[in-house]
Design an enzyme around this catalytic site. Structure first.
Site, PDB file in Angstrom:
ATOM      1  CB  ILE A  78       1.828   1.226  -1.622  1.00  0.00           C
ATOM      2  CG1 ILE A  78       0.770   2.168  -2.615  1.00  0.00           C
ATOM      3  CG2 ILE A  78       2.393  -0.078  -1.767  1.00  0.00           C
ATOM      4  CD1 ILE A  78       1.868   2.104  -4.037  1.00  0.00           C
ATOM      5  CB  VAL A 118       5.900   3.725  -0.870  1.00  0.00           C
ATOM      6  CG1 VAL A 118       6.288   2.231  -0.536  1.00  0.00           C
ATOM      7  CG2 VAL A 118       5.372   3.887  -2.281  1.00  0.00           C
ATOM      8  CG  ASP A 119       3.692   4.023   6.089  1.00  0.00           C
ATOM      9  OD1 ASP A 119       4.825   3.589   6.420  1.00  0.00           O
ATOM     10  OD2 ASP A 119       2.542   4.468   6.590  1.00  0.00           O
ATOM     11  CB  THR A 120       8.186   0.106   4.646  1.00  0.00           C
ATOM     12  OG1 THR A 120       8.747   0.860   5.316  1.00  0.00           O
ATOM     13  CG2 THR A 120       8.590   0.059   3.205  1.00  0.00           C
TER      14      THR A 120
END
Length: 679
Positions: A114, A44-46
């Site tokens: 993501i 998960v990489d914002t």
């Protein structure tokens, strides 16, 4: 131009990222038709604006060329172009389905990234030490545990190994993290996770059930062509063998009461837009039936006599599922849900050229169907094909027989996900279900006319009711055919069926005039007396050892399938199925040893779906059979059938156990004559 910051790191840097409390790996799952489930560790990489996946975790046929290539800046300041995209992909996280509109193809050293577009779609996105939470578009928060160790599975050959029935060995996953937990608070958080989940379990279950109810509401309607729900994707075409021929059957005469009922039903059908006035050259008469089912419903059913049209049209050879094959799918399953398509055939639209072929007459005039009507010989095959296309990808936990859908699982957690996936597929395709017929989360359920309960099955109660309601004195051959048809339907549960049927079957021969005697009435009473109930039979589990027991008499053969159930070290033999039959005229002249061999072969044929490819035991009181399977026949023409039988039996794996005739009580009972047993 979209810009994406891709962190192209060395393996050491990836390890640091994973073990850093601010970096997030979670479990995700993908499903593709023809593939096993693909489980991934997703990053998960914002900071990434897009979702990115490796070409090694999504099958090639799902990638398409992007309408406009995406130019992306990476960490070293250079740019790369991404030209492949996968659209509308379902990512399963924590047993929930998250739909991602677009995923782009790029090798980053991670299977699935993501990006922030996903986080915004399912915001608010909340990160804790041990988990993350997505809440948008959900009626409850979805908690997802962070991984302390992550791997990459997407390498060359991975997708080939994930194909169903593939014999390719799955490549070893590549470790992209360590097991080290740098933050001691995380250990405390992980230990407390179990307590938190226990406290929330009831709430989450209630919320998920509410979600199931909401999904069910979306796909249920009393109108099979509900304009707000149907996608009208099911289409059909019917062709005449001789297009120049008009198929006409003269109209029927109707009573005043029937005319009144037709008035109501024709108006209902016109309002539903499933029929319209016709100018077709074809016509078939409509009539009303009022059988037991209609009486229970309180409404007569309109039927069209398409016998002549069915003879004149080209059939559809698409096979309906074998019911025994469907039953093998649910072995060992603990929880079930079933759904019934609302007037299933009416959800299939006929093309314009086919509609005149369905024309029918009634007191109100001449009409034709816009949809596939009941009574056409092609209807079941047409509908089954469409349903198989929709649900084939879910065959590990779902089976469909025409308009009946059964979902089966090992536990409630899996079942919540399975039911949600089926209902979402119905919503996607516009398949409309009947809400009043839906059965949710049952341990005991009715399917295919059977009552399935805790690893056992038996015919539903109405089968026995039909048998007992038949009069003792039958009027004609058609009535006798209906009675024998019901017995045949329940054949697996009726020992000695062949013997029971034979005296009655003889009355159906073409050259035998119909005659019903006092002796026949007494025989019917005897048959019904011996069928006061169906015993629940065991549904063998895949790991249970199977046994067949067989026996033969002069005219009949009998057999049964049993399973050895092990419970706390004790072996119990449970009956799974019965089989019986009568020998053909030529077979009645065989030697008794050959009849015993034929009894074994006929029993294996009956239960073959359970006996392939497992190793099983054959029990027989015939001393010859054990030596027969080991004899070496060398082309003697007089022994031709023995050679054929040996070759046929060689396809199965079994041991033979001889038992004394005095100990073979049940199979002997199956092969003895019904009249002699009950006289």
């Amino acid at each position: 131009m979209d810009h994406l910051l891709l962190k192209t790191q060395t393996q050491t840097e990836q390890v640091m990222n994973v073990t850093n409390p601010n970096s997030i790996y979670i479990k995700g799952r993908l499903y593709f038709k023809g593939y096993k489930k693909i489980e991934l560790h997703c990053f998960v990489d914002t900071g990434a604006s897009l979702c990115i996946a490796s070409k090694f975790v999504i099958p090639e046929e799902h990638w398409v060329n992007a309408e406009r290539p995406i130019m992306v800046k990476i960490a070293d300041g250079s740019s790369i172009t991404i030209s492949k995209v996968c659209k509308d992909i379902d990512l399963i996280i924590a047993r929930e389905i998250f739909k991602i509109p677009t995923v782009y193809q790029q090798e980053s050293g991670i299977d699935f990234i993501i990006g922030n577009n996903f986080c915004q779609l399912y915001e608010p996105f909340i990160q804790f030490t041990d988990r993350v939470i997505f809440t948008k578009n959900k009626s409850y928060p979805v908690h997802i545990a962070k991984l302390t160790r992550a791997v990459r599975v997407g390498t060359e050959g991975f997708l080939e190994s994930m194909k169903k029935r593939s014999k390719t060995q799955q490549p070893e996953p590549v470790n992209i993290s360590t097991n080290k937990i740098e933050n001691p608070l995380k250990e405390i958080a992980i230990l407390s996770e179990g307590r938190r989940l226990s406290e929330e379990k009831l709430f989450i279950t209630q919320q998920r059930m509410q979600k199931i109810e909401e999904l069910l509401e979306k796909v249920c309607s009393e109108n099979p062509l509900d304009p707000n729900k149907t996608k009208q994707w099911m289409k059909a075409s019917i062709k005449l063998s001789d297009p120049s021929k008009a198929i006409k059957v003269k109209p029927m005469k109707y009573s005043p009461m029937d005319r009144e009922e037709f008035d109501k039903q024709i108006k209902e059908l016109l309002d539903l837009k499933v029929i319209k006035p016709s100018k077709s050259p074809h016509m078939a008469p409509a009539f009303l039936v009022n059988n037991e089912a209609e009486k229970r419903r309180g409404k007569k059913r309109m039927v069209v006599n398409y016998k002549a049209m069915n003879k004149a049209t080209i059939g559809d050879a698409y096979n309906l599922p074998n019911k025994d094959e469907l039953l093998t799918l649910i072995r060992g399953k603990k929880i079930f849900s079933s759904f019934d398509c609302k007037s299933g055939f009416w959800q299939v639209l006929l093309d314009q050229e086919s509609r005149p072929l369905t024309a029918f007459t009634c007191p109100q005039g001449h009409y034709e169907w816009n949809v596939v009507p009941f009574g056409l010989k092609q209807a079941p095959s047409i509908f089954q094909r469409h349903m198989d296309e929709a649900f084939r990808v879910f065959r590990k936990f779902c089976c469909v027989y025409v308009d009946d859908i059964l979902v089966f699982s090992n536990n409630e957690e899996d079942h919540l996900l399975h039911v949600a996936m089926i209902l979402q597929k119905c919503n996607q395709h516009g398949i409309i279900l009947s809400k009043k017929k839906a059965q949710l989360f049952k341990k005991k359920i009715n399917f295919l006319g059977l009552e399935i309960d805790e690893g056992t099955h038996k015919p539903q109660g109405h089968i026995l009711e039909h048998i007992n309601k038949f009069p003792d004195t039958l009027e004609d051959k058609k009535q006798l055919q209906r009675f024998l048809g019901i017995l045949t339907y329940a054949s697996d549960y009726i020992p000695k069926l062949a013997q029971i049927r034979k005296p009655l079957q003889a009355k159906l021969k073409e050259n035998v005039p119909w005659k019903w005697t006092k002796e026949d009435t007494l025989y019917m009473q005897k048959v019904k007396k011996n069928l006061q109930g169906f015993p629940p039979l065991h549904h063998p589990l895949p790991e249970e050892k199977l046994i067949i027991e067989t026996d033969a008499s002069d005219d009949y053969w009998g057999g049964m399938l049993k399973a050895i159930k092990i419970n706390e070290g004790t072996n119990t033999e449970l009956i799974c199925r019965y089989a019986s039959g009568s020998f053909k005229a030529a077979e009645r002249n065989y030697h008794s040893n050959d009849k015993e061999t034929l009894a074994v072969i006929n029993t294996i044929k009956k239960f073959s779906i359970y006996l392939t490819p497992v190793h099983f035991l054959i029990r027989t009181d015939n001393t010859h059979f054990k030596s027969f399977v080991n004899l070496n026949y060398k082309g003697d023409s007089k022994l031709g059938r023995n050679i054929r039988w040996q070759a046929w039996l060689s396809h199965y794996s079994f041991d033979v156990e001889h038992i004394k005739g005095t100990d073979n009580h049940f199979a002997d009972f199956l092969s003895r004559e019904f009249n002699k047993v009950n006289s």
